[in-house]
Design an enzyme around this catalytic site. Sequence first.
Site, PDB file in Angstrom:
ATOM      1  N   LYS A   1       0.848  -1.186   0.000  1.00 57.98           N
ATOM      2  CA  LYS A   1       0.000   0.000   0.000  1.00 57.98           C
ATOM      3  C   LYS A   1       0.891   1.246   0.000  1.00 57.98           C
ATOM      4  O   LYS A   1       1.940   1.267   0.656  1.00 57.98           O
ATOM      5  CB  LYS A   1      -0.891  -0.026   1.248  1.00 57.98           C
ATOM      6  CG  LYS A   1      -1.956   1.043   1.338  1.00 57.98           C
ATOM      7  CD  LYS A   1      -2.819   0.792   2.579  1.00 57.98           C
ATOM      8  CE  LYS A   1      -3.947   1.794   2.732  1.00 57.98           C
ATOM      9  NZ  LYS A   1      -4.805   1.485   3.901  1.00 57.98           N
TER      10      LYS A   1
ATOM     11  N   SER B   1      -9.385   1.474   2.940  1.00 57.18           N
ATOM     12  CA  SER B   1      -8.552   2.281   2.065  1.00 57.18           C
ATOM     13  C   SER B   1      -7.481   1.489   1.321  1.00 57.18           C
ATOM     14  O   SER B   1      -6.812   2.026   0.433  1.00 57.18           O
ATOM     15  CB  SER B   1      -7.880   3.387   2.890  1.00 57.18           C
ATOM     16  OG  SER B   1      -7.048   2.832   3.902  1.00 57.18           O
TER      17      SER B   1
ATOM     18  N   SER C   1      -9.882  -0.884   6.958  1.00 52.26           N
ATOM     19  CA  SER C   1      -9.248  -0.679   5.655  1.00 52.26           C
ATOM     20  C   SER C   1      -8.545  -1.894   5.067  1.00 52.26           C
ATOM     21  O   SER C   1      -8.195  -1.895   3.894  1.00 52.26           O
ATOM     22  CB  SER C   1      -8.263   0.493   5.723  1.00 52.26           C
ATOM     23  OG  SER C   1      -8.959   1.714   5.846  1.00 52.26           O
TER      24      SER C   1
END
Length: 382
Positions: A20, A95, A119
């Site tokens: 990420k 996310s 997330s």
Amino acid sequence: ARAEAGVRLGPLDGVPVSWKDLFDSAGVTTEAGSRLLEGRVPGTDATVLRNATMAGLVCLGKTHMSELAFSGIGLNPMAATSPNINDAGAVPGGSSSGAAASVAFDLAACGIGSDTGGSVRIPSAWNDLVGLKTTSGRVSLGGVVPLCAKFDTVGPLARSVEDCALILAALEGGQAADLEGASVEGMSFAMLETVVMDDLREGPRAAYDDAVARLRAAGARIETVSAPEVAEAMPLSGILFTSEAYGTWGDVIEAAPDKMFPPILERFRSGKDFLAADYVAAWHKLDALREIWAARVAGYDAVLMPTAPNLPPDAARLMNDDDYYVTENLLALRNTRVGNLMGLCAVTLPTSVPSCGIMLCGQALGEEKLLRVAKAAETALA
């Protein structure tokens, strides 16, 4: 070469994974999905990236995410919105949106994400993956771009519980949990009914009910549990999450607010008007509620709930319908937030119904036990 020489660094040596875009990587742009951090190039690797590299994992690339990790649906018109494996017109969840997509679309064996309010688990559920939320404080946040440091956690999105266990060990530089012979027969589960079953959409409800039935058929003991402390804790997130997020990013945001997607900007700004006294009082109350929860569920192997009450929302409608955006974003993160507020580790498993997951919550710092329970549940649900 190491394999041929008999000197492999571990079971994941040579396995490609994605990261990420909030994990610092030396000499490589790390922007946390935000134009506010455009061109940011850290000088050192995040601790977890360094540990993973020492275990032989190969950094395939960085993945898209919600701006500064402050959205559960994965829509990011300021950078890019990753695809959903089940619906080309829907968002992937966030996310850790690109982390999920990288695995679901067979680019990476695992995606490394973060979870502050859901997330890791939401994109995992909406893309039919296994996602592990670790306990706050368990995995190092060194070199991880923060959202709310007191709630931020690091965890894997993968295709199996075993992969998650192996990746967790690599991130920590430790030993993987023992999953051999795990079976749900004789295990005891609490099926939470407070808050998490409210406004549950038809698809997720049917998938959850079927998954619970299959666990029972496999020999698990399951009973319904009410937890008023969960309902009391929910409103505290408005103070705790937004205050810390704005306290962390307020100066950067206000220097260039036009660089943010307005709904994300508004969410950050909602934390600027709380008093310090409100924040401290909220933490005192949450600590007390966590003790009540821990006592209530101490006798269970895990607590069950639907991972997300809703299915992945339509991306185009999210851009054009403000009410729809707010409703779907808040609903998506509601159930997963229970784990963050109560300070737990948690894992979401696919149910075999597309974009519908079942979540198992364990105890704080009880990842090894939870992974074993999740392996047993995974086998029962296969």
